[in-house]
Design a protein around this motif. Structure first.
Motif, short mmCIF file in Angstrom:
data_model
loop_
_atom_site.label_atom_id
_atom_site.label_comp_id
_atom_site.label_asym_id
_atom_site.label_seq_id
_atom_site.Cartn_x
_atom_site.Cartn_y
_atom_site.Cartn_z
N GLU A 21 -24.90 -18.53 -31.49
CA GLU A 21 -23.68 -18.79 -32.27
C GLU A 21 -22.70 -17.62 -32.20
OE1 GLU A 21 -23.08 -21.81 -33.61
OE2 GLU A 21 -25.00 -22.41 -32.80
N GLY A 22 -22.71 -16.87 -31.14
CA GLY A 22 -21.80 -15.74 -30.99
C GLY A 22 -20.44 -16.17 -30.50
N GLU A 23 -20.22 -16.12 -29.21
CA GLU A 23 -18.93 -16.45 -28.63
C GLU A 23 -18.89 -17.94 -28.31
OE1 GLU A 23 -18.53 -13.85 -25.29
OE2 GLU A 23 -18.62 -12.07 -26.52
N CYS A 24 -18.40 -18.72 -29.25
CA CYS A 24 -18.42 -20.18 -29.08
C CYS A 24 -17.01 -20.72 -28.88
CB CYS A 24 -19.04 -20.83 -30.30
SG CYS A 24 -20.74 -20.32 -30.58
N VAL A 25 -16.91 -21.60 -27.92
CA VAL A 25 -15.64 -22.25 -27.62
C VAL A 25 -15.84 -23.75 -27.78
CG1 VAL A 25 -13.97 -22.70 -25.77
CG2 VAL A 25 -14.99 -20.44 -26.00
N GLU A 26 -14.84 -24.42 -28.36
CA GLU A 26 -14.86 -25.86 -28.48
C GLU A 26 -13.66 -26.43 -27.72
OE1 GLU A 26 -16.87 -26.82 -32.74
OE2 GLU A 26 -14.76 -26.29 -32.77
N ILE A 27 -13.85 -27.63 -27.18
CA ILE A 27 -12.76 -28.30 -26.50
C ILE A 27 -12.62 -29.72 -27.06
CG2 ILE A 27 -12.99 -26.94 -24.38
CD1 ILE A 27 -14.29 -29.43 -23.10
N ALA A 28 -11.43 -30.27 -26.90
CA ALA A 28 -11.16 -31.64 -27.31
C ALA A 28 -10.26 -32.29 -26.28
CB ALA A 28 -10.49 -31.68 -28.68
N GLU A 29 -10.53 -33.55 -25.96
CA GLU A 29 -9.69 -34.30 -25.05
C GLU A 29 -8.50 -34.83 -25.83
OE1 GLU A 29 -11.77 -37.11 -22.61
OE2 GLU A 29 -13.55 -35.85 -22.60
N LEU A 30 -7.30 -34.51 -25.36
CA LEU A 30 -6.06 -34.91 -26.03
C LEU A 30 -5.18 -35.65 -25.02
CD1 LEU A 30 -5.40 -31.48 -27.79
CD2 LEU A 30 -6.47 -33.49 -28.80
N ASN A 31 -5.57 -36.86 -24.69
CA ASN A 31 -4.89 -37.66 -23.66
C ASN A 31 -4.87 -36.88 -22.35
OD1 ASN A 31 -4.54 -39.77 -25.43
ND2 ASN A 31 -2.45 -39.20 -25.95
N ASP A 32 -3.69 -36.50 -21.85
CA ASP A 32 -3.63 -35.77 -20.58
C ASP A 32 -3.64 -34.26 -20.78
OD1 ASP A 32 -1.12 -35.82 -21.70
OD2 ASP A 32 -0.06 -36.05 -19.80
N HIS A 33 -4.07 -33.81 -21.97
CA HIS A 33 -4.19 -32.39 -22.28
C HIS A 33 -5.60 -32.11 -22.78
CE1 HIS A 33 0.16 -32.73 -22.21
NE2 HIS A 33 0.21 -31.42 -22.16
N VAL A 34 -5.94 -30.82 -22.87
CA VAL A 34 -7.22 -30.36 -23.40
C VAL A 34 -6.92 -29.30 -24.45
CG1 VAL A 34 -9.39 -29.19 -22.86
CG2 VAL A 34 -8.43 -30.82 -21.24
N GLY A 35 -7.55 -29.44 -25.62
CA GLY A 35 -7.43 -28.43 -26.66
C GLY A 35 -8.61 -27.48 -26.57
N ILE A 36 -8.35 -26.21 -26.81
CA ILE A 36 -9.39 -25.17 -26.77
C ILE A 36 -9.26 -24.36 -28.05
CG2 ILE A 36 -10.32 -23.20 -25.49
CD1 ILE A 36 -8.68 -24.25 -23.04
N ARG A 37 -10.40 -24.13 -28.73
CA ARG A 37 -10.36 -23.34 -29.96
C ARG A 37 -11.65 -22.56 -30.14
NH1 ARG A 37 -10.97 -27.79 -34.85
NH2 ARG A 37 -13.20 -28.21 -34.55
N ASP A 38 -11.61 -21.59 -31.05
CA ASP A 38 -12.76 -20.78 -31.43
C ASP A 38 -13.55 -21.57 -32.48
OD1 ASP A 38 -14.56 -18.91 -32.43
OD2 ASP A 38 -13.07 -17.35 -32.73
#
Length: 63
Positions: A21-38
């Motif tokens: 659970e240290g350096e965690c990245v999450e992604i989400a599909e947003l139609n023709d984009h990708v979201g990236i967050r901590d």
């Protein structure tokens, strides 16, 4: 194409984030984009990029 509201998106943790659970990245599909967050701070601003730019980013990170 309109980018969906990231707060309503289905976020998933990267399989490369590790079990500690240290350096965690999450992604989400947003139609023709990708979201990236901590994942440790999901309320913080996220990065939203096109799928093509996301693929380029992954290619550079794999090197």
């Amino acid at each position: 194409m309109k980018i969906p509201d990231p707060s309503q998106a289905h976020w998933r943790k990267s399989t490369h984030s590790g079990a500690n659970e240290g350096e965690c990245v999450e992604i989400a599909e947003l139609n023709d984009h990708v979201g990236i967050r901590d994942s440790k701070n999901p309320a913080a601003p996220q990065l939203t990029i096109t799928r093509q730019d996301f693929a380029t980013l992954l290619t550079h990170l794999k090197r």
